[in-house]
Design a protein around this motif. Structure first.
Motif, PDB file in Angstrom:
ATOM      1  N   GLY A   1      40.026  43.490  39.600  1.00  0.00           N
ATOM      2  CA  GLY A   1      40.303  42.339  40.279  1.00  0.00           C
ATOM      3  C   GLY A   1      40.192  42.620  41.820  1.00  0.00           C
ATOM      4  N   VAL A   2      40.854  43.754  42.078  1.00  0.00           N
ATOM      5  CA  VAL A   2      40.808  43.968  43.588  1.00  0.00           C
ATOM      6  C   VAL A   2      39.249  44.437  44.078  1.00  0.00           C
ATOM      7  N   LEU A   3      38.472  44.940  43.121  1.00  0.00           N
ATOM      8  CA  LEU A   3      37.205  45.110  43.694  1.00  0.00           C
ATOM      9  C   LEU A   3      36.341  43.784  43.579  1.00  0.00           C
ATOM     10  N   ALA A   4      36.696  43.123  42.719  1.00  0.00           N
ATOM     11  CA  ALA A   4      35.740  41.653  42.569  1.00  0.00           C
ATOM     12  C   ALA A   4      36.277  40.934  43.932  1.00  0.00           C
ATOM     13  N   ALA A   5      37.512  40.876  43.974  1.00  0.00           N
ATOM     14  CA  ALA A   5      37.742  40.027  45.437  1.00  0.00           C
ATOM     15  C   ALA A   5      37.164  40.581  46.656  1.00  0.00           C
ATOM     16  N   SER A   6      36.820  41.739  46.709  1.00  0.00           N
ATOM     17  CA  SER A   6      36.379  42.239  47.974  1.00  0.00           C
ATOM     18  C   SER A   6      34.989  41.938  48.073  1.00  0.00           C
ATOM     19  N   SER A   7      34.213  41.663  47.126  1.00  0.00           N
ATOM     20  CA  SER A   7      32.751  41.324  47.153  1.00  0.00           C
ATOM     21  C   SER A   7      32.451  39.780  47.232  1.00  0.00           C
TER      22      SER A   7
ATOM     23  N   LEU B   1      39.765  52.531  49.166  1.00  0.00           N
ATOM     24  CA  LEU B   1      40.631  53.427  48.655  1.00  0.00           C
ATOM     25  C   LEU B   1      40.452  53.788  47.137  1.00  0.00           C
ATOM     26  N   ILE B   2      40.378  52.687  46.287  1.00  0.00           N
ATOM     27  CA  ILE B   2      39.902  52.842  45.051  1.00  0.00           C
ATOM     28  C   ILE B   2      38.517  53.572  44.796  1.00  0.00           C
ATOM     29  N   ILE B   3      37.564  53.580  45.546  1.00  0.00           N
ATOM     30  CA  ILE B   3      36.449  54.231  45.343  1.00  0.00           C
ATOM     31  C   ILE B   3      36.378  55.395  45.686  1.00  0.00           C
ATOM     32  N   LYS B   4      37.019  55.782  46.983  1.00  0.00           N
ATOM     33  CA  LYS B   4      37.175  57.047  47.532  1.00  0.00           C
ATOM     34  C   LYS B   4      37.877  58.122  46.628  1.00  0.00           C
ATOM     35  N   THR B   5      38.994  57.670  46.304  1.00  0.00           N
ATOM     36  CA  THR B   5      39.835  58.580  45.437  1.00  0.00           C
ATOM     37  C   THR B   5      39.448  58.573  43.998  1.00  0.00           C
ATOM     38  N   ASP B   6      38.458  57.989  43.431  1.00  0.00           N
ATOM     39  CA  ASP B   6      38.027  58.030  42.077  1.00  0.00           C
ATOM     40  C   ASP B   6      39.240  57.743  41.093  1.00  0.00           C
ATOM     41  N   VAL B   7      40.029  57.077  41.455  1.00  0.00           N
ATOM     42  CA  VAL B   7      41.117  56.632  40.926  1.00  0.00           C
ATOM     43  C   VAL B   7      40.578  55.701  39.459  1.00  0.00           C
ATOM     44  N   PHE B   8      39.477  55.006  39.765  1.00  0.00           N
ATOM     45  CA  PHE B   8      38.937  54.135  38.591  1.00  0.00           C
ATOM     46  C   PHE B   8      38.672  55.041  37.257  1.00  0.00           C
ATOM     47  N   ARG B   9      37.914  55.923  37.510  1.00  0.00           N
ATOM     48  CA  ARG B   9      37.634  56.960  36.508  1.00  0.00           C
ATOM     49  C   ARG B   9      38.940  57.527  35.513  1.00  0.00           C
ATOM     50  N   SER B  10      39.695  57.808  36.617  1.00  0.00           N
ATOM     51  CA  SER B  10      40.930  58.482  35.947  1.00  0.00           C
ATOM     52  C   SER B  10      41.805  57.565  35.028  1.00  0.00           C
TER      53      SER B  10
END
Length: 115
Positions: free
Chosen positions: A109-115, A75-84
């Motif tokens: 942290g959420v992205l790091a926990a997934s990998s 969801l973080i990657i699809k919505t481009d929330v990181f850049r905003s």
């Protein structure tokens, strides 16, 4: 001795089972929250960086709400929330900048926990 028909049925203990699936946020909801925070940040910027305006408070509240949501990496990657949120981290208002940096660390942290 036979059980009489006029007695109420025996009580049984109902066990309520919880679903293990976590409630997730929909893409549209996250996009709406990002747009509300960005709009409020723009209005707060026009009023001045060190002015405590209702728009700045609203932006900070939305960012805090986003931090408490159960977000998935997809969801973080699809919505481009990181850049905003990175854009909001460069805002002149110290409260907005601080809260958006905190949200950015949470998203990392959420992205790091997934990998």
């Amino acid at each position: 001795m036979a059980i009489s028909d006029d007695l109420p049925p025996q009580l049984t203990k109902d066990v309520k089972r919880r679903s293990r699936k976590r409630r997730t946020v929909k893409r549209k909801d996250l996009e709406v929250l990002i747009s509300v925070a960005t709009r409020a940040a723009h209005i707060a910027r026009d009023k001045g960086f060190h002015v405590v305006s209702p728009e700045a408070i609203r932006c900070v509240e939305v960012l805090r709400m986003m931090r408490s949501l159960p977000l998935t990496p997809r969801l973080i990657i699809k919505t481009d929330v990181f850049r905003s949120v990175q854009f909001l981290a460069t805002n002149g208002n110290p409260k907005i900048r601080s809260e958006s940096k905190s949200l950015l660390n949470h998203l990392k942290g959420v992205l790091a926990a997934s990998s």
